[in-house]
Scaffold this motif. Structure first.
Motif, short mmCIF file in Angstrom:
data_model
loop_
_atom_site.label_atom_id
_atom_site.label_comp_id
_atom_site.label_asym_id
_atom_site.label_seq_id
_atom_site.Cartn_x
_atom_site.Cartn_y
_atom_site.Cartn_z
N ALA A 1 0.88 -1.23 0.11
CA ALA A 1 -0.03 -0.05 0.13
C ALA A 1 1.04 1.22 -0.07
CB ALA A 1 -1.04 -0.07 1.16
N PRO A 2 0.70 2.47 -0.74
CA PRO A 2 1.30 3.44 -0.93
C PRO A 2 1.62 4.18 0.67
CG PRO A 2 -0.30 3.63 -2.65
CD PRO A 2 -0.53 2.33 -1.80
N GLU A 3 0.50 3.95 1.42
CA GLU A 3 0.63 4.54 2.95
C GLU A 3 1.64 3.95 3.59
OE1 GLU A 3 -2.35 3.44 1.54
OE2 GLU A 3 -3.14 5.17 0.69
N THR A 4 1.85 2.69 3.50
CA THR A 4 2.68 1.79 4.21
C THR A 4 4.09 2.12 3.72
OG1 THR A 4 1.21 -0.09 4.33
CG2 THR A 4 3.29 -0.49 4.70
N PHE A 5 4.38 2.21 2.43
CA PHE A 5 5.56 2.58 1.69
C PHE A 5 6.01 3.91 2.38
CE2 PHE A 5 7.54 3.63 -2.55
CZ PHE A 5 8.96 3.29 -1.93
N LEU A 6 5.21 4.79 2.20
CA LEU A 6 5.42 6.32 2.82
C LEU A 6 5.71 6.37 4.02
CD1 LEU A 6 5.35 9.27 1.74
CD2 LEU A 6 2.90 9.13 2.55
N ALA A 7 5.09 5.87 4.91
CA ALA A 7 5.38 5.58 6.46
C ALA A 7 6.90 5.06 6.78
CB ALA A 7 4.19 4.91 7.10
N VAL A 8 7.27 4.02 5.97
CA VAL A 8 8.53 3.61 6.15
C VAL A 8 9.46 4.43 5.85
CG1 VAL A 8 10.14 1.86 5.27
CG2 VAL A 8 7.78 1.12 6.20
N LEU A 9 9.48 5.04 4.60
CA LEU A 9 10.42 6.26 4.21
C LEU A 9 10.34 7.33 5.08
CD1 LEU A 9 9.59 6.29 0.15
CD2 LEU A 9 11.30 4.97 1.51
N GLU A 10 9.50 7.81 5.53
CA GLU A 10 9.33 8.98 6.61
C GLU A 10 10.10 8.66 7.85
OE1 GLU A 10 5.18 10.04 6.59
OE2 GLU A 10 5.43 11.45 4.87
N SER A 11 10.09 7.30 8.29
CA SER A 11 10.72 6.86 9.57
C SER A 11 12.03 6.62 9.52
CB SER A 11 9.84 5.87 10.23
OG SER A 11 10.22 4.58 9.29
N ARG A 12 12.68 6.84 8.11
CA ARG A 12 14.21 6.27 8.10
C ARG A 12 15.29 7.25 8.86
NH1 ARG A 12 13.36 9.48 3.89
NH2 ARG A 12 15.15 10.58 2.88
N PHE A 13 14.91 8.21 9.39
CA PHE A 13 15.91 8.86 10.17
C PHE A 13 15.34 8.88 11.80
CE2 PHE A 13 17.11 10.26 5.94
CZ PHE A 13 18.30 9.93 5.70
N THR A 14 14.51 8.30 11.92
CA THR A 14 14.14 8.08 13.43
C THR A 14 14.60 6.99 14.37
OG1 THR A 14 11.84 7.01 13.13
CG2 THR A 14 11.81 9.44 12.91
N TRP A 15 15.13 7.19 15.18
CA TRP A 15 16.01 6.00 15.99
C TRP A 15 15.00 5.86 17.11
CZ3 TRP A 15 19.54 4.45 12.27
CH2 TRP A 15 20.06 5.61 11.76
#
Length: 187
Positions: free
Chosen positions: A173-187
């Motif tokens: 799902a685009p929303e799932t993909f987008l959420a993973v990309l947006e979290s790539r710099f959160t630790w």
């Protein structure tokens, strides 16, 4: 999660692979690799395209990159519709380009570590590790690399960049993909 990512980077830095020092692949990429890998190579690191007319002589993860390339050349000569192998479904052209452009030894065993390392080069090429990368452009570039990913903008939004080729479609799902990309710099 940060701990496992750092452990992965430590393994890569200490291995026979070229150095990844200097933070070249510095981001939380585990969620993306798992999301994409679970859809692309759903049978794991030993996945061979369902379109391959014959299987390799032994497990993909025990073959060298050079042996994988030779296998892919062989099945391409047989007219296969896809030469994709591994968890991240590397096709012959992509794997060959990585060996040449990134100076990766064809003598490396195509195991879990090497497959992940090679996927990171493709991710880096799209700007995955760039904190300033525009998300839709990043997502669309990654969708061009991996057919299971949906385009995030443009006329094919929500569809695979390879939609209509008779082999591929987006399975995330685009929303799932987008959420993973947006979290790539959160630790």
């Amino acid at each position: 999660m940060f701990r496992s990512t750092c452990f992965t980077f430590a393994l890569l830095a200490c291995s026979t692979l070229p150095s990844v020092a200097g933070g070249r692949f510095a981001a939380n990429d585990t969620d993306f690799l798992n999301l994409m890998g679970n859809h692309e190579g759903y049978r794991g690191y030993g996945t061979v395209s369902d379109y391959a007319p014959v299987l390799p002589d032994r497990e993909v993860e025990r073959m060298t990159i050079g042996e994988i390339l030779a296998y892919q050349e062989r099945i391409r000569a047989m007219g296969t519709r896809s030469s994709a192998v591994g968890r991240y479904q590397f096709i012959h052209e992509t794997l060959s380009d990585l060996v040449e452009e990134e100076e990766v030894s064809p003598n490396l065993v195509f195991d879990e570590e090497v497959q992940t390392y090679l996927a990171r080069f493709l991710m880096e090429d799209c700007g995955f590790y760039d904190t300033e990368a525009e998300i839709a452009a990043l997502g669309n570039c990654l969708a061009g690399r991996w057919a299971a990913l949906p385009m995030l903008s443009g006329p094919q939004k929500g569809l695979s960049a390879h939609e209509g080729d008779g082999l591929n479609h987006a399975s995330i799902a685009p929303e799932t993909f987008l959420a993973v990309l947006e979290s790539r710099f959160t630790w």
